[in-house]
Design an enzyme around this catalytic site. Structure first.
Site, PDB file in Angstrom:
ATOM      1  CG  HIS A  41     -11.501  -5.560  -5.803  1.00 43.63           C
ATOM      2  ND1 HIS A  41     -11.138  -6.377  -4.750  1.00 43.63           N
ATOM      3  CD2 HIS A  41     -10.530  -4.622  -5.912  1.00 43.63           C
ATOM      4  CE1 HIS A  41      -9.987  -5.945  -4.250  1.00 43.63           C
ATOM      5  NE2 HIS A  41      -9.598  -4.891  -4.916  1.00 43.63           N
ATOM      6  CD  GLU A  47      -2.883  -1.089  -0.023  1.00 48.07           C
ATOM      7  OE1 GLU A  47      -3.023  -0.020  -0.660  1.00 48.07           O
ATOM      8  OE2 GLU A  47      -3.466  -2.140  -0.352  1.00 48.07           O
TER       9      GLU A  47
END
Length: 599
Positions: free
Chosen positions: A498, A370
């Site tokens: 997602h 990240e």
């Protein structure tokens, strides 16, 4: 203020567009002025929309969902209007920069709303509701109400097939209520995409890769053929070990693998069952999970270690605001979206991550990954607004994956003091198998998610057959099956974030290819002569300098040209994966002798 902006934009669109004089072809100067205005308005609105989304994601209430939906709808109206106007400058002899910005304006939204009153608000409300339904999902199990985090922990550690089945089915039970809303949202985005000149939303997504959408689909299939034989070897080996563990009644030695036995809710990574499939002739001398606990790591310390990795490459430290504003652990006092993500709230220096980190190897990787997004965001912060993005969306993921891959190498763990000494080559197979259980097992999953959505968007699959089509693709590409018959109302795709959040997924499949290309290029630059899997980038400022040169380009040129800056290549190439894992593939072929591979 925002209403005034939208009203002013409507007037500006009429002024810049050729609508007032249809027979007069716009000039290059008018095209550039239009782009400059669009860029300024979108940039001005983006920070507001990002903050509204951050608040909803880190503090889920009816009010924050309303605020996010309102800002998202307004942003969609603004961006859709500019996208439609951009098409009117087709054929105008503009400079290359303006031409690229016009193209990016048309592709700005992944979920465009139809250009009619109320459509943007309806779509935004549906999307916020879907995301929040997923994020707040819970199911009953043994007298407790379990979150996804709870369920993931059980799947990772339990070896009781009855428990695994119950927990897997429990989490998937949160999805059926999303089916009707998902179908409505898909229909709205399809209508919006068609209004922008695309065949459907899938065609819009495939158009975002500096090539024809059909050519992109063919390119994806080419990449899969490069790595599919290796995946099938891994599948065959893992299935045999699961059969050894559970017997024929739970996991047959032929056919698909039972999805809930893989240690992961979506069977997208299998590393959690390493203890079940570990080689009998070679053992790993350490557990990264145990090392992190032993050395007193916390979510904050893992994040600081990730920052130190990038600092060792020459990147500047994270800003003070990162530590003040990021969410690193799951709060106990409110509902949040735990799915890890990196944020660039103001498109300049307000970078953050949002995650519910735990002290384990998986999240040690996650935090390195990240942060890669954040360093990429900062690298291109001086680009014009429309170029503030990665070369393609796969690049953004790949930069974090490159760091994550380094974070797991024994060389790096030794360099930062977690591991006393680097194991010898006798531990290469265990190490590569651990890596393959996550990296190679993921590839077909990364491929089929959007293949399913492309079928939905194109109309090939209707709402009544969502689940049937989902499992047909999961069987075709992953060789997986559910733990038992699925209910008639099942909507298993939406048990994956997602899907519920309408985030395109092909980027991850691409990223898993790019990261190994990036690794190969970096190690070649370093003059590394050993195996790729033992090459650590830690401390190499020369590598960081070249990497940053690529990142700083943002989306200012075709990704093929940007890839060349770093690796010298102009095409995505799966051969770097097979090169990295070659010793393991040879070993798997030997282990699979006598097995009936395939499904």
């Amino acid at each position: 203020m925002r209403s005034q902006l939208l009203a002013a934009t409507a007037v500006a669109l009429l002024a810049f567009g050729p609508a007032a004089a249809q027979d007069v072809k716009p000039t290059p100067a008018q095209a550039k002025a239009f782009v400059d205005k669009a860029e300024a308005d979108l940039a001005g609105f983006n920070e507001y929309a990002s903050k509204a989304s951050w608040v909803r994601a880190t503090y889920i209430t009816e009010d924050t969902q309303w605020l996010e939906a309102k800002s998202s709808a307004e942003q969609n109206v603004l961006a859709t209007g500019y996208a439609k106007q951009a098409a009117k400058y087709d054929g105008v002899a503009v400079d290359p920069v303006t031409a690229r910005k016009l193209k990016l304006l048309k592709l700005y939204l992944t979920s465009p709303a139809p250009d009619r009153p109320g459509a943007a608000a309806e779509l935004a409300a549906l999307q916020s509701k879907l995301d929040s339904t997923y994020s707040t999902g819970k199911f009953p199990y043994q007298g407790k109400s379990l979150t996804l985090n709870d369920a993931e922990d059980i799947l990772a550690r339990s070896r009781d097939p009855a428990e695994l089945k119950a927990v897997w089915e429990g989490w998937h039970s949160i999805a059926p209520p999303m089916k009707a809303d998902y179908a409505k949202a898909a229909a709205l985005t399809n209508e919006g995409a068609k209004g922008l000149g695309f065949a459907d939303t899938g065609a819009l997504w495939r158009s975002n890769y500096d090539m024809d959408p059909d050519a992109f689909a063919a390119e994806i299939d080419r990449l899969w053929t490069q790595v599919e034989p290796f995946y099938r070897n891994l599948h065959c080996y893992v299935r045999a070990r699961l059969n050894d563990k559970y017997g024929d009644t739970v996991q047959p030695r032929t056919g698909p693998i039972r999805a809930d036995l893989t240690g992961n809710m979506w069977a997208q990574s299998w590393g959690n069952i390493y203890d079940v499939v570990a080689p009998k002739t070679a053992a790993s001398s350490y557990s990264l999970d145990d090392l992190l606990v032993k050395h007193g790591y916390t979510p904050v310390k893992m994040t600081q270690t990730g920052e130190a990795f990038y600092s060792s490459l020459g990147f500047a430290p994270l800003p003070k605001t990162f530590w003040e504003r990021s969410m690193l652990e799951r709060p106990r006092d409110r509902e949040v979206t735990c799915h890890a993500s990196a944020w660039d709230v103001n498109d300049r220096d307000d970078i953050r991550i949002k995650a519910c980190l735990k002290v384990n190897a998986e999240d040690f990787y996650t935090v390195h990954h990240e942060l890669g997004h954040n360093y990429y965001q900062r690298a291109y912060s001086d680009q014009p607004f429309l170029f503030k993005g990665s070369a393609n969306d796969g690049f953004h993921e790949a930069v974090g994956d490159l760091a994550g891959m380094s974070a797991l190498t024994p060389t790096y763990l030794n360099q930062i003091g977690l591991l006393d000494k680097v194991p010898g080559p006798e531990e290469d197979i265990p190490y590569l198998l651990k890596m393959a259980l996550d990296k190679i097992a993921f590839l077909p999953f990364g491929l089929m998610i959007d293949k399913w959505r492309w079928q939905v968007f194109s109309g090939q699959v209707d709402q009544a057959h969502y689940n049937e089509a989902w499992w047909k693709l999961r069987n075709q590409y992953q060789g997986l099956a559910p733990p038992g018959p699925r209910p008639a109302d099942a909507f298993d795709p939406a048990a994956k974030y997602h899907i519920a959040a309408s985030v395109p997924y092909m980027r991850y499949f691409l990223a898993f290819n790019y990261e190994f290309q990036f690794q190969r290029a970096a190690c070649k630059q370093m003059g590394w002569k050993g195996p790729l899997h033992r090459c650590s980038l830690y401390g190499r400022k020369d590598v960081g300098e070249k990497l940053n040169a690529m990142l700083a380009l943002g989306n200012s040129q075709p990704w093929q040209d940007t890839l060349k800056v770093y690796s010298g290549e102009t095409r995505t190439d799966g051969s770097a994966i097979t090169e990295y894992f070659k010793p393991l593939n040879v070993w798997l072929i030997q282990q699979n002798k006598g097995e009936h591979c395939g499904w």
